[in-house]
Design a protein around this motif. Structure first.
Motif, short mmCIF file in Angstrom:
data_model
loop_
_atom_site.label_atom_id
_atom_site.label_comp_id
_atom_site.label_asym_id
_atom_site.label_seq_id
_atom_site.Cartn_x
_atom_site.Cartn_y
_atom_site.Cartn_z
N PRO A 2 4.33 4.51 -7.68
CA PRO A 2 3.30 3.68 -8.33
C PRO A 2 3.76 2.99 -9.60
O PRO A 2 3.16 1.99 -10.01
CB PRO A 2 2.18 4.69 -8.60
N SER B 276 -2.23 13.88 4.64
CA SER B 276 -2.14 14.02 3.18
C SER B 276 -3.50 13.83 2.54
O SER B 276 -3.88 14.58 1.62
CB SER B 276 -1.15 13.00 2.61
N ALA B 277 -4.25 12.84 3.01
CA ALA B 277 -5.58 12.58 2.46
C ALA B 277 -6.52 13.75 2.72
O ALA B 277 -7.33 14.12 1.86
CB ALA B 277 -6.15 11.30 3.05
N ARG C 77 2.73 1.65 -3.41
CA ARG C 77 1.90 2.11 -4.53
C ARG C 77 1.73 3.63 -4.50
O ARG C 77 1.57 4.27 -5.53
CB ARG C 77 0.53 1.44 -4.49
N LYS C 78 1.76 4.20 -3.31
CA LYS C 78 1.62 5.66 -3.20
C LYS C 78 2.96 6.37 -3.43
O LYS C 78 3.00 7.44 -4.03
CB LYS C 78 1.08 6.01 -1.81
N ASN D 185 -5.06 -1.42 -8.64
CA ASN D 185 -3.69 -1.00 -8.38
C ASN D 185 -2.65 -1.82 -9.12
O ASN D 185 -1.45 -1.71 -8.86
CB ASN D 185 -3.41 -1.05 -6.88
N GLU E 26 0.84 -1.21 0.00
CA GLU E 26 0.00 0.00 0.00
C GLU E 26 0.87 1.26 0.00
O GLU E 26 0.63 2.20 -0.77
CB GLU E 26 -0.93 0.00 1.22
N HIS E 27 1.86 1.29 0.90
CA HIS E 27 2.77 2.43 0.95
C HIS E 27 3.51 2.59 -0.37
O HIS E 27 3.66 3.70 -0.90
CB HIS E 27 3.79 2.25 2.08
N THR F 117 -0.29 9.85 6.47
CA THR F 117 -1.26 9.38 5.47
C THR F 117 -2.59 10.11 5.62
O THR F 117 -3.20 10.54 4.64
CB THR F 117 -1.48 7.86 5.62
N THR G 27 -8.95 6.39 3.84
CA THR G 27 -7.71 5.83 4.38
C THR G 27 -7.89 4.55 5.18
O THR G 27 -6.90 3.91 5.52
CB THR G 27 -7.01 6.85 5.29
#
Length: 812
Positions: free
Chosen positions: A27, A438-439, A23-24, A72, A20-21, A435, A455
């Motif tokens: 990516p 940022s969201a 991919r952000k 993803n 998950e981390h 996270t 999130t």
């Protein structure tokens, strides 16, 4: 540039947190393949106890559903066991549902987790012996509970207690066997452990401490356990919860260095090139962590390393534990036992069941244990992690609630402001402060619900909601809109409960449709969530003038019967205090015979339940019974359970039956935000289970104790002492005030257990304990009770209501 190939072995929480981390952060850097031995997408193992207890469905604990992998670009193989790693050829080999596969990698992450430890004793392989670790294990336990009655859980640690609580909820009798003399001895000191044991015993757990299992008895299936001291106990189901062992066989066979776990350095690198390990299978600086927060801290570092983003190395974690599923709040963080170089700050309120201890060394907090009230846990963990000097703090401020700490403690907003970006806010789902912030900025989030959806923070147990709310405020600053951050009634409107109640009062609104029209409902017809709520608030505010909108009630409430899964109905007449007489019993028997009722059952609320009633018989059946409805379906006063009390019991100190009957007759038919169950026990032995009711009354020498906010359902909660009074009249008076305050301030659908936690027992005591406020509440309660009517007698006498009932029946 061609993407590098990254393979993850293990589809669990630790490994997928890395993905998950990643991919952000990067990516487009990797082509990712994931192998998972279980036939499920990534799920939250912490929430298995909720699934076992029946509070949550399996699908609801998925962290990433199958669509997430596809969106993803992550290739997922479930039911696929990796059988070999070739570190020279840089390949992994697997077999399973997809057949035999070989995948090449440029980077490999091993996140194989742990295996449940099974005691090497005779009988451990018998059917009926389960190691509690996976969804499969959970499903086996749920199926066993349908057939068998007695379970034994081996292990008095966190996992064992959660398993025991779930099995209790499934209706099983449960023994917990533990080799030590205290529960959770790795997290709790003797005082907290003793309090935990007493609290869980009240819930029905039976503990066999200092018992070492020698063998599991049985031939075709487990039937019991024999201990090394020669004693034994029966068991239809045996659950092993005695610990976990890092799953290292795959790495060891590949020649990767293994001690207890797979050896990793501060960058989570193993001894093999381009091979990393994270989570419970990894051993860092001699420690293999079995809790979630450290695994997520490792994952954050590894993801940045793989993304080639600057990051500080992983230097180990300060562990902490929270237990809530067993109906009690427990927290343990850092060092929990005193030593020669520590000083302890303690609060021990045995009366209220609260114990708090903070350990200090060299003017720094190094550990804490909280029992019964854990609101300070986040602030204390921040102090432990930051090693802040507390010299200038008020010592007592360490144990104040975070919102009360003021300048000394800093409050929740000050706590989250001081946290590092990689600090974990949501331990259940591993969501960091960075996270969330940022969201909030990137997605324009303004509500806790919005943060949750974006999130997953607060999606599981919900304990981090105050922190998420504080982050919203600190992140948005002057742009923070308190109105936007409110909790609305439902998606049909943007207004909150408080705004709705105020608008009804100010504008003199009198009908459900009028409310929705005047207040600008997005959906002019409302929905099944808001219509019953609006109907309740209107009746609560204007009890003497409001005409109940029956079309806005749930069908069970309209028909005064619970629909069953086969389409028939359950009818429950009222029996005040669980007391009846031959005439009532004869009438019920005659009605059951007349309408061919297939099942007649005694309920847990000391009443008779007529099950399997045909819908076309309901109206006539109630007329023949000529008894008040027991409201076994409504958001109202359900029952007042009683023991026999002083009239018959040699231990009794009060007339519990008389008190219970008086309470039930006083409050029957009273509408409340959610169902309310009460009980009266004639002595502190508590045979009527008063400690786990919405309101429980216990007779003591010279008076009565009232306990508030208990719950014996899926999420067990022990009631808190509300008041101690001397007379039966005062019991009624305080109960009136308590219930009316709940009616006026509770959210529709909110049980008293949730309401007491939200509002605070201290505040409720202050309100109820104030003679003037209590009198005002009692007057409003008297007004509400003065207009209640028996719904079935009214239906039988009122043609329009009777017609509505028949029309409702026809539509079902």
């Amino acid at each position: 540039m061609a993407k590098q190939k990254l393979v993850l072995i293990g589809n669990g929480m630790a490994g997928m947190n890395v993905i998950e981390h990643l991919r952000k952060l990067a990516p487009d850097k990797y082509e990712i393949t994931v192998f998972g031995a279980e036939r499920y997408p990534n799920y939250n193992r912490i929430m298995l106890s909720y699934v076992l207890a029946g509070d949550t469905k399996t699908e609801e604990i998925y962290i990433n559903d199958y669509d997430w992998y596809e969106r993803n670009g992550v290739k997922l193989y479930t039911g696929q066991q990796v059988t070999a790693i070739d570190t020279s050829a840089k390949t992994v080999t697997s077999s399973g549902d997809a057949g035999d596969l070989t995948a090449a990698y440029d980077k490999l992450v091993i996140a194989t987790g742990s295996n449940a430890f099974v005691l090497p004793i005779p009988g451990a392989n018998l059917p009926g012996v389960i190691a509690y670790r996976t969804i499969h294990d959970t499903n086996l336990m749920k199926e066993a509970a349908k057939k068998y009655r007695k379970a034994v859980v081996i292990g008095g640690g966190l996992l064992g207690l959660e398993a025991a609580r779930g099995l209790l909820n499934l209706g099983m009798k449960v023994d917990v066997v533990h080799i030590m003399d205290s529960l959770m001895e790795r997290q709790l000191d003797p005082t907290a452990s003793k309090m935990l044991k007493e609290a869980l015993e009240k819930q029905g757990m039976n503990f066999l401490l200092e018992k070492q299992t020698a063998e599991i008895l049985g031939e075709d299936r487990a039937v019991g356990l024999k201990f090394k001291d020669g004693t034994w106990t029966t068991a239809d189901l045996v659950v092993m919860a005695v610990g976990i062992r890092p799953n290292v066989q795959l790495a060891k066979a590949a020649g990767i260095e293994v001690v207890q776990g797979i050896t990793v350095n501060d960058w989570l690198e193993t001894s093999a090139p381009d091979v990393y390990a994270v989570g419970e299978c990894a051993q860092h600086r001699g420690v293999a962590y079995g809790l979630v927060a450290p695994l997520y801290e490792q994952g954050a570092v590894l993801a940045k390393r793989l993304a080639e983003v600057d990051t500080a190395p992983y230097e180990g974690s300060v562990v902490y534990t929270k237990l809530k599923v067993s109906g009690v709040d427990v927290f343990s963080g850092g060092q929990f036992m005193e030593s020669e170089d520590t000083k302890a700050i303690r609060v021990h309120d045995d009366w209220s069941g609260i114990y708090k201890k903070v350990l200090v060394r060299d003017n720094k907090v190094v550990g804490a244990v909280l029992f019964g009230e854990t609101s300070e846990s986040t602030r204390l963990m921040q102090l432990i992690k930051s090693q802040a000097d507390i010299t200038k703090m008020e010592i007592t401020a360490l144990l104040k609630e975070s919102g009360e700490a003021g300048a000394s403690g800093g409050g929740t907003e000050a706590v989250v402001a001081s946290m590092a970006d990689d600090a974990i806010i949501c331990g259940c789902n591993g969501v960091s402060k960075g996270t969330i912030c940022s969201a909030i900025k990137e997605c324009g989030l303004t509500t806790v619900e919005g943060v949750r959806d974006q999130t997953t923070a607060s999606r599981s147990c919900g304990g981090c909601k105050p922190l998420v709310a504080a982050l919203l405020k600190t992140t948005l600053g002057d742009e923070f809109d308190g109105a936007a951050a409110k909790t609305t009634i439902c998606g049909c409107t943007d207004i909150s409960r408080e705004e709705l109640v105020e608008a009804i009062k100010e504008k003199g609104l009198t009908h459900v449709r009028e409310v929705m029209n005047v207040l600008g409902w997005k959906n002019p017809e409302g929905c099944s969530k808001c219509r019953p709520a609006v109907n309740y608030y209107l009746s609560m505010i204007n009890p003497d003038t409001y005409v109940d909108d029956r079309t806005s009630r749930f069908v069970n409430e309209r028909m005064h019967a619970n629909i069953q899964k086969d389409g028939t109905y359950s009818v429950v007449p009222r029996m005040y205090g669980g007391v009846t007489n031959p005439s009532e019993l004869k009438r019920i028997a005659e009605v059951a015979e007349k309408y061919n009722v297939p099942t007649v059952k005694l309920t847990g609320g000391q009443r008779i339940d007529l099950l399997g009633v045909k819908k076309e018989d309901l109206v006539a059946m109630w007329a023949d019974l000529d008894m008040p409805s027991g409201y076994a379906y409504g958001k109202a006063i359900r029952t007042v359970k009683t023991c026999v009390g002083e009239e018959y019991c040699r231990f009794g100190t009060g007339d519990s039956m008389g008190m219970g009957i008086a309470m039930e007759k006083r409050f029957e038919r009273l509408n409340t935000p959610a169902k309310v169950k009460m009980a009266v026990s004639g002595c502190p032995r508590n045979c009527a289970e008063s400690g786990i009711k919405d309101l429980g009354v216990v007779a003591i020498d010279g008076g009565w104790e009232l306990y508030a906010g208990g719950n014996g359902g899926v999420k067990v909660r022990v009631g808190e002492l509300l008041a101690t009074v001397k007379t039966e009249a005062e019991v009624i008076e305080y109960t009136e005030a308590y219930l009316q305050y709940y009616r006026e301030t509770g959210n529709y659908g909110e049980r008293t257990s949730e309401w007491v936690e939200r509002v605070g027992i201290g505040h409720i005591r202050e309100v109820i304990g104030n003679p003037e406020r209590r009198e005002e509440l009692c007057k409003r309660m008297d007004k509400a009770l003065s207009v209640t009517k028996d719904p079935w007698k009214e239906a039988i006498q009122n043609d329009s209501i009777k017609k509505d009932l028949y029309e409702t029946i026809e539509r079902q």
